[in-house]
Design a protein around this motif. Structure first.
Motif, PDB file in Angstrom:
ATOM      1  N   UNK A 148      11.534 -27.143 -38.807  1.00  0.00           N
ATOM      2  CA  UNK A 148      11.710 -25.737 -38.755  1.00  0.00           C
ATOM      3  C   UNK A 148      11.007 -24.970 -39.998  1.00  0.00           C
ATOM      4  N   UNK A 149       9.736 -25.457 -40.158  1.00  0.00           N
ATOM      5  CA  UNK A 149       8.697 -24.667 -41.137  1.00  0.00           C
ATOM      6  C   UNK A 149       7.609 -24.163 -40.373  1.00  0.00           C
ATOM      7  N   UNK A 150       8.005 -23.131 -39.377  1.00  0.00           N
ATOM      8  CA  UNK A 150       7.002 -22.552 -38.621  1.00  0.00           C
ATOM      9  C   UNK A 150       6.292 -21.317 -39.191  1.00  0.00           C
ATOM     10  N   UNK A 151       5.078 -21.180 -38.776  1.00  0.00           N
ATOM     11  CA  UNK A 151       4.575 -19.838 -39.073  1.00  0.00           C
ATOM     12  C   UNK A 151       5.330 -18.722 -38.291  1.00  0.00           C
ATOM     13  N   UNK A 152       4.937 -17.603 -38.790  1.00  0.00           N
ATOM     14  CA  UNK A 152       5.544 -16.315 -38.313  1.00  0.00           C
ATOM     15  C   UNK A 152       5.075 -16.168 -36.842  1.00  0.00           C
ATOM     16  N   UNK A 153       3.890 -16.454 -36.450  1.00  0.00           N
ATOM     17  CA  UNK A 153       3.220 -16.153 -35.296  1.00  0.00           C
ATOM     18  C   UNK A 153       3.860 -17.308 -34.382  1.00  0.00           C
ATOM     19  N   UNK A 154       4.072 -18.339 -34.687  1.00  0.00           N
ATOM     20  CA  UNK A 154       4.798 -19.637 -33.794  1.00  0.00           C
ATOM     21  C   UNK A 154       6.171 -19.172 -33.608  1.00  0.00           C
ATOM     22  N   UNK A 155       6.959 -18.618 -34.745  1.00  0.00           N
ATOM     23  CA  UNK A 155       8.489 -18.135 -34.541  1.00  0.00           C
ATOM     24  C   UNK A 155       8.307 -17.076 -33.251  1.00  0.00           C
ATOM     25  N   UNK A 156       7.430 -16.110 -33.551  1.00  0.00           N
ATOM     26  CA  UNK A 156       7.390 -14.845 -32.653  1.00  0.00           C
ATOM     27  C   UNK A 156       7.115 -15.328 -31.079  1.00  0.00           C
ATOM     28  N   UNK A 157       6.136 -16.515 -31.100  1.00  0.00           N
ATOM     29  CA  UNK A 157       5.990 -17.166 -29.581  1.00  0.00           C
ATOM     30  C   UNK A 157       7.480 -17.557 -29.120  1.00  0.00           C
TER      31      UNK A 157
END
Length: 184
Positions: free
Chosen positions: A63-72
């Protein structure tokens, strides 16, 4: 009685030798040494090795995703929820529309909507196996060496030879003589 006697007197000849010894001189000059060794021509071409490590999936697993990955991910979950809700509402509308076929669709729909979904208990390994992708391309080294020939301009020197021949001078110191006499 007197007998005549022959009396012979001889004197040996005497030779004188005047000797002048020969003189010989030999000298060997050193060679003129001229050697040159040009440097070898060396060329080297290298290809750098490449190492790439992709930890995006491993970071997502913990759960250390980038902001872009979280938004996707949120957009995909929202899209999925909307699709599931639309399908459920369409099915429920169809059941209510056909209420005349019997059954109690309102009660069954209320049961389905009021039930909580239970999550399963299981062991999950974080990060998942194979989530770190490693790619390695080895480098190479190509070495070319071209040796150069030796430049040899060495010259030898001839020996220096001086020779004075000897002389022998012969002279007569005393001439030989022979005296013959008769003694009576």
């Amino acid at each position: 009685m007197n007998i005549p006697k022959l009396q012979i007197n001889s004197t040996k000849a005497q030779i004188g030798l005047n000797i002048q010894k020969p003189v010989q001189q030999i000298e060997q000059p050193s060679a003129d040494l001229d050697l040159q060794q040009p440097k070898a021509v060396q060329t080297m071409k290298t290809t750098k090795p490449k190492l790439s490590i992709d930890t995006e999936q491993a970071r997502a697993d913990v759960d250390l995703k980038s902001v872009r990955k979280r938004m996707e991910d949120f957009a995909a979950e929202g899209h999925q929820a909307v699709s599931e809700g639309t399908v459920r509402r369409a099915q429920q509308g169809t059941e209510l529309m056909r209420i005349e076929n019997g059954g109690n669709p309102i009660a069954s729909q209320a049961k389905q909507s009021g039930r909580q979904h239970y999550s399963s208990l299981g062991i999950k390994f974080i990060p998942s196996q194979g989530s770190v992708k490693v790619n390695f391309q080895p480098g190479s080294v190509d070495i070319q060496i071209e040796p150069q020939k030796v430049i040899n301009n060495t010259s030898t020197n001839k020996p220096i030879h001086n020779y004075t021949p000897g002389k022998v001078k012969v002279e007569m110191l005393h001439h030989a003589s022979l005296t013959i006499d008769w003694l009576v």
